[in-house]
Design a protein around this motif. Structure first.
Motif, mmCIF file in Angstrom:
data_model
loop_
_atom_site.group_PDB
_atom_site.id
_atom_site.type_symbol
_atom_site.label_atom_id
_atom_site.label_comp_id
_atom_site.label_asym_id
_atom_site.label_seq_id
_atom_site.Cartn_x
_atom_site.Cartn_y
_atom_site.Cartn_z
ATOM 1 N N LYS A 168 0.825 -1.221 0.000
ATOM 2 C CA LYS A 168 0.000 0.000 0.000
ATOM 3 C C LYS A 168 0.861 1.274 0.000
ATOM 4 N N GLU A 237 -5.462 10.259 6.924
ATOM 5 C CA GLU A 237 -6.842 10.085 6.453
ATOM 6 C C GLU A 237 -7.027 10.628 5.043
ATOM 7 N N GLU A 240 -7.715 8.547 1.805
ATOM 8 C CA GLU A 240 -8.944 7.742 1.735
ATOM 9 C C GLU A 240 -10.191 8.616 1.615
#
Ligand code: CAA
Length: 264
Positions: A168, A237, A240
């Motif tokens: 990722k 965050e 996303e």
């Protein structure tokens, strides 16, 4: 990967860090984790990954920065290849998929805690960072590399996939095309290219690595602790979230900051 006999076993006792090839030094707000098997180029075993997880679980609450570094000639040569030939714990054949899944998840815990918002993690990479070693550097927030650093995602060349949380961040940092090219050729990225690709945020001469890490740590500690935690949470965050969600997250975090600043 997975161990046939211990797959799915809950982690209870704290592993012996020395046996795990790890050293931990805590100095106030800074913890330094050293991969400490220089005679094996800091190759990592299942115990190493369990040890890293245990360090994450037991980190003193006032630690704000964690530095990961390698002793000796390099950061880490990745998984201990001796484990493929039957040294130490063996590998599962994957036939018990659920148990193997739990086992790998336990090992991944050695890496996932490095993203926690209450700490900033810094990988100080010199020499080789191969396979699980490269993934460990990718699990950190910031990578400082010496000019002799060499990053390689070797797993596919060995018939495996990178499974220690590295896929990722690699895709997020370099993009899918470059990540495919790096993983499927298992080629080595030198320090200059690592800087261009964003794999290393800072590249310095080999003899300046410790000093550069010290300076970075001092700068990180100079920032307001609460703001640092909130900002890290916010930045993680961001990838996303939609813009609308991220705007809301910024407002929420800022309200928290203002309340703390004005004692409400
Ligand atoms: N596992 C076990 N032992 C290792 C090791 C490893 N990954 N890497 C190095 N060593 C040992 C060598 O066997 C050697 O031992 P002896 O002195 O007993 O012969 C010692 O460390 C020193 O190694 P070299 O002489 O090879 O040192 P070097 O500086 O010339 O080369 C190196 C360093 C390029 C890292 C080379 O050792 C190497 O290619 N090692 C293997 C790297 C590798 O393929 N790692 C697996 C990555 S995949 C992965 O990590 C999977 C995963 O997480 C899921």
């Amino acid at each position: 990967m997975g161990d046939a006999t211990t797959a799915g076993r809950p982690e209870t006792a704290s592993p012996d860090l020395g046996k795990a090839g790890l050293r931990l030094e805590v100095d106030g707000a800074v913890a330094t984790v050293t991969l400490d098997r220089p005679e094996r180029r800091n190759a990592m075993t299942f115990d190493t990954w369990r040890g890293l997880a245990a360090i994450g679980r037991s980190l003193p609450a006032d630690v704000r920065v964690v530095v990961l570094r390698g002793e000796g000639k390099c950061f880490s040569a990745g998984i201990d290849l001796g484990m493929f030939s039957g040294d130490g714990e063996g590998f599962s054949d994957g036939s018990d998929a659920a148990a193997t899944d739990r086992f790998i998840a336990e090992l991944q815990e050695g890496y996932t805690w490095l993203r926690r918002p209450d700490i900033v993690t810094v990988a100080a990479v010199h020499g080789h960072a191969i396979g699980g070693g490269f993934q460990l550097a990718l699990a950190c927030d910031i990578r400082v590399a010496a000019d002799d650093a060499r990053f390689c995602m070797k797993e596919p060349a060995l018939g495996l996939v990178p499974d220690l949380t590295g896929t990722k961040p690699l895709v997020e940092i370099v993009g899918i095309g470059r990540a495919l090219e790096l993983c499927l050729t298992a080629r080595t990225v030198l320090a200059d290219e690592a800087a261009r690709l964003g794999i290393a945020e800072i590249v310095v001469p080999r003899d300046g690595l410790d000093g550069a890490v010290r300076d970075l740590v001092a700068s990180l500690l100079a920032v307001n602790p609460g703001a640092a935690v909130a900002t890290k949470r916010l930045l993680w965050e961001a990838a996303e979230n939609t813009l609308e969600e991220q705007c809301a997250a910024e407002r929420r975090e800022q309200i928290g900051r203002l309340r703390e600043m004005f004692g409400n």
